[in-house]
Structures are given as structure tokens and as C-alpha cells.
Write an enzyme that holds these catalytic residues in place. Structure first.
Site, PDB file in Angstrom:
ATOM      1  N   THR A  72      -2.551  -1.730  -0.859  1.00  0.00           N
ATOM      2  CA  THR A  72      -2.563  -0.603  -0.485  1.00  0.00           C
ATOM      3  C   THR A  72      -0.688   0.115   0.189  1.00  0.00           C
ATOM      4  OG1 THR A  72      -4.229  -1.087   1.558  1.00  0.00           O
ATOM      5  CG2 THR A  72      -2.581  -0.020   2.256  1.00  0.00           C
ATOM      6  N   ASN A 151     -15.107   0.522  -4.366  1.00  0.00           N
ATOM      7  CA  ASN A 151     -15.710  -1.122  -3.829  1.00  0.00           C
ATOM      8  C   ASN A 151     -17.040  -0.732  -3.068  1.00  0.00           C
ATOM      9  OD1 ASN A 151     -13.662   0.934  -3.017  1.00  0.00           O
ATOM     10  ND2 ASN A 151     -14.000   0.344  -1.003  1.00  0.00           N
ATOM     11  N   GLN A 181     -10.853  -3.709  -7.537  1.00  0.00           N
ATOM     12  CA  GLN A 181     -12.191  -4.610  -8.297  1.00  0.00           C
ATOM     13  C   GLN A 181     -12.688  -4.562  -9.184  1.00  0.00           C
ATOM     14  OE1 GLN A 181     -14.046  -5.561  -5.524  1.00  0.00           O
ATOM     15  NE2 GLN A 181     -12.964  -4.293  -3.656  1.00  0.00           N
ATOM     16  N   SER A 201      -4.686  -6.327  -6.223  1.00  0.00           N
ATOM     17  CA  SER A 201      -4.666  -7.130  -5.856  1.00  0.00           C
ATOM     18  C   SER A 201      -5.068  -8.634  -5.501  1.00  0.00           C
ATOM     19  CB  SER A 201      -5.584  -6.346  -4.471  1.00  0.00           C
ATOM     20  OG  SER A 201      -5.609  -7.102  -3.422  1.00  0.00           O
ATOM     21  N   HIS A 203      -6.014 -10.887  -3.305  1.00  0.00           N
ATOM     22  CA  HIS A 203      -7.045 -11.856  -2.532  1.00  0.00           C
ATOM     23  C   HIS A 203      -8.468 -10.926  -3.004  1.00  0.00           C
ATOM     24  CE1 HIS A 203      -8.255  -8.050   0.227  1.00  0.00           C
ATOM     25  NE2 HIS A 203      -7.581  -7.933  -0.076  1.00  0.00           N
ATOM     26  N   THR A 239      12.841  -9.997   0.487  1.00  0.00           N
ATOM     27  CA  THR A 239      12.406 -11.325  -0.076  1.00  0.00           C
ATOM     28  C   THR A 239      10.829 -11.695  -0.382  1.00  0.00           C
ATOM     29  OG1 THR A 239      13.858 -12.820   1.422  1.00  0.00           O
ATOM     30  CG2 THR A 239      12.953 -13.740   0.056  1.00  0.00           C
ATOM     31  N   CYS A 328     -12.707  -2.476   5.163  1.00  0.00           N
ATOM     32  CA  CYS A 328     -11.814  -1.289   5.605  1.00  0.00           C
ATOM     33  C   CYS A 328     -12.125  -0.429   6.217  1.00  0.00           C
ATOM     34  CB  CYS A 328     -10.999  -0.690   4.466  1.00  0.00           C
ATOM     35  SG  CYS A 328     -10.147  -1.523   3.605  1.00  0.00           S
TER      36      CYS A 328
END
Ligand code: PLP
Length: 388
Positions: A72, A151, A181, A201, A203, A239, A328
Site C-alpha cells: 500500500t 486480487n 498478486q 508485497s 506477505h 530505520t 480490505c
């Protein structure tokens, strides 16, 4: 009863090799990569190696990789960052009606600020109409953002063709692709695809949550959204999430493993079996999205007279995790914007179920779904008074 997970498009479990790779950087090598001492240097080296691995996967230079806190954030940086850097008063951006909210809402926010935004329609299969893109492109189009694979319905867009058309119209128009995706299954070589910016992404590919990547082609005008210590070549201060980045790069390594290619063949077979059998044994059911231009792990089917949320709850009670659309938007009563863009009515869109497969699914999982789902649909149809 063992639980069955069929929501891999929402998130994936971490691969054990990912967890192993990360653990040392949470405990032993915890230093700040900006520190001069050996703790810092080990962390810095790990981030550098991870950057190199991601760059190899995308076929680009490691300096072109920006690590972010999510996909995102990466897409927000791509959209707002390039528009800000363009420094023009009157400009247009183009996207599609079926993008993930991370792109859609960014574009809507720009529209509210006065930008001209074109939301391209898709055909009944969920594929962007090239002729509409051709019509929409202008001399002041700053950016086009189109997702590689959807998605919700798994529709795969002709990214190479879209990229070529954009550059033919105006080589300065930037092309951003949300490949979140797609990464598990499709070639993400940025040169082949002809993209300037690309989002990933962690995950969704068996890596940890909270890590994303934005590929930024060398020379692309882009302004940061987050200011601070100048990390990530000044494009994303803060960081580095060292363990997360290491985990992400290990996940990238794993999806390129020949074993993963074999797993993908199995996933495709499961998907084909689910689609074919469900459509055959459950009357008044229809597949959403293209049958052929589709991710190998996506099943999205609407059932007349049954409500999506009720299906998901009933399946969950039987130990099967599924989804009605994108995670989402769950909890929202609005029908899926993707299904509406395909031309579905509100009612049909509300009766949709998404099953997304992954590498830990087995043939037994598929058999169990095929046994349980018809009973659930029949029960729900009885409750709703649907006449079959
Ligand atoms: N883009 C697509 C196509 C997605 O499916 C998702 C997650 O659902 C995202 C972007 C956002 O990813 P993240 O959770 O890393 O912000």
C-alpha cells in the site's frame, strides 16, 4: 477436524525457511544498518543482499529497489511521488476501475485535489479494454497505474501490450504496475514488462507482513512522501525493517525455486477442478473473471440466492477459511467494486465467494470443499426462499 485455508490472496503463512532466515536478525544481528559498528554492518550487509535478491527477481539494478512498510505504501509512493515530481498544474492520470484500494483511493484523493483521473472500464472477463486506454491517453498523461493480476477475480492484464501503447503515445508517461498478486505465478521482469514502477508485497508470497517493495526505474522523477534520515536513497526514510526485509528476500528466493513451479502446477489443477466441479454440481452458479486469463490459484463464483458473507461464515464453521472479495473491503456492505465493474448486479455481486489456493493445500482440501459447499448453498437458498 483439520482446518483448511483457502484465502491465500488475503495473506500467506511464512515459509519455515523465511522464519529461519529472519530469526537471527531479530535476536543476534539486531543492529541498526546505519550504525558503524559490527552489529550495524551485519544488518546493513543483510539488507544489501536482500536488495540484490529482489533486484535479480525483477531483472533490475539493486539501486532501483525501495523497501517500504507495505505494498500500500509502495503504490502510494509511486502515485503521489511521481505526480508531485512532475510539477505540472494540469495533468491526467489513468487507472482501472478494478484496482486494489491502495491505488484506487490514491487516485481518488488526487481527483479530489483537482487532478483529471480516468478510471478505465474492463470487459466482462475483467480485462482492461486496450481501445479505451488508447482513447484515454493524452499528451499530459503523467502516470498510468494498472494492476498485473486482480486480487478478487484473478484476471491477468496484458501488461506488456499496455506498456508499449503508453510509451508509443508519450515516452515520458510513467507506467506503474501493482504486481502484488502476480509475483507468485507470473514473470515479473520489469524490462520485459516495460514498466517504470512496480509494487510487491511480502506477505502474499510466504514472507512476513509489513514489508513492501517499489521498483523505481533509474531516472524516474519521484519525490518522497516520508522525510527523515534519508534511507532508501532518500525515498523512504525510517530505520529499515531488517528481519522483515531478509524474510521478504528469502520468500523471493523460494518462489523462484523449481519446487515452487511444481507446486504452482498442482495449485492450477486444484483450481481447475474446483471451478469445473462447482459449476457442474451447483445450479445457478457462475464464474467471475476470465477462465483463461486468470491466476492459477483463483476461484471466484457467484451463487444466485445465497449471500457471500453467510457462505463464508458457514464455511468457517466447517473449518474452511474463504472470502467474499478482498479482505480490505470485508466488513463493508458495499458490493465489490470489481464485480460491479464486470457488469454484475448488486445482488449477484453480493452472492460471490472467493477461494484462493496456495502451496500448502492438498487434494483432500479440494475434496472437502466440494463435499461441504453444495450443502451450504442449498441450505442458504432454502433460508432465502430462492426457487431453484
Ligand atoms: N495490491 C493488491 C493487488 C493486493 O491484493 C493487496 C493486498 O490485499 C495490496 C495491494 C496491499 O498489500 P499490503 O497488504 O502489503 O499493503
Amino acid at each position: 477436524m483439520p482446518k483448511i485455508y483457502l484465502d491465500y490472496a488475503a495473506s500467506t503463512p511464512c515459509d519455515p525457511k523465511v522464519v529461519r532466515a529472519m530469526s537471527g536478525f531479530l535476536k543476534k544481528d539486531f543492529g541498526n544498518p546505519s550504525s558503524i559498528h559490527s552489529f550495524g554492518q551485519r544488518a546493513s550487509m543483510a539488507v544489501g543482499n536482500a536488495r540484490q535478491l529482489v533486484a535479480e527477481f525483477l531483472g533490475c539494478e539493486s539501486e532501483e529497489i525501495v523497501f517500504t512498510g507495505s505494498a500500500t505504501e509502495a503504490s502510494n509512493l509511486a502515485i503521489f511521488g511521481t505526480v508531485k515530481a512532475a510539477k505540472v498544474q494540469k495533468f491526467q492520470i489513468i487507472t482501472s476501475q478494478i484496482e486494489h484500494p491502495s491505488v484506487l483511493e490514491s487516485c481518488r484523493a488526487l481527483a479530489k485535489q483537482g487532478a483529471e483521473v480516468t478510471f478505465l472500464p474492463v470487459d466482462k472477463d475483467g480485462i482492461v479494454k486496450i481501445s479505451e486506454l488508447e482513447k484515454a491517453l493524452k499528451s499530459n498523461t503523467v502516470l498510468v497505474s494498472i494492476m498485473y493480476a486482480n486480487n478478487e477475480i484473478g484476471a491477468i492484464q496484458p501488461i506488456e501490450e499496455i506498456g508499449a501503447l503508453i510509451k508509443k503515445n508519450n515516452p515520458k508517461t510513467l507506467f506503474h504496475v501493482d504486481a502484488v498478486q502476480a509475483a507468485n505465478f507470473l514473470d515479473c521482469n520489469v524490462k520485459k514488462l516495460g514498466v517504470d514502477l512496480l509494487t510487491l508485497s511480502s506477505h502474499k508470497i510466504y514472507g512476513p507482513k509489513g514489508v513492501g517493495v517499489l521498483y523505481v526505474k533509474r531516472g524516474t522523477p519521484i519525490t518522497p512522501l516520508i522525510y527523515g534520515g534519508g534511507h532508501e536513497r532518500g525515498l523512504r526514510s525510517g530505520t529499515e525493517n531488517v528481519a522483515g526485509i531478509v524474510g521478504f528476500s528469502q520468500a523471493i528466493k523460494e518462489i523462484q525455486n523449481p519446487k515452487s513451479k511444481i507446486q504452482n502446477i498442482r495449485i492450477r489443477q486444484f483450481k481447475d477442478k474446483l471451478i469445473k466441479t462447482i459449476l457442474k454440481i451447483i445450479p445457478a452458479s457462475r464464474l467471475n473473471g476470465s477462465l483463461t486469463q486468470r491466476l492459477p490459484n483463483n476461484v471466484n463464483i457467484s451463487f444466485e440466492g445465497a449471500e457471500g458473507e453467510a457462505m463464508v461464515i458457514a464455511l468457517d464453521q466447517k473449518g474452511i477459511a474463504a472470502s467474499t472479495g478482498s479482505a480490505c473491503s470485508s466488513g463493508s456492505l458495499e458490493p465489490s467494486h470489481v464485480l460491479l465493474a464486470l457488469g454484475l448486479s448488486d445482488e449477484v455481486a453480493h452472492g460471490s465467494l472467493r477461494l484462493t489456493l496456495g502451496k500448502y493445500n492438498t487434494a483432500k482440501d479440494v475434496e472437502r470443499v466440494l463435499k461441504v459447499l453444495p450443502v451450504i448453498i442449498q441450505k442458504l437458498r432454502k433460508i432465502s426462499g430462492y426457487n431453484q
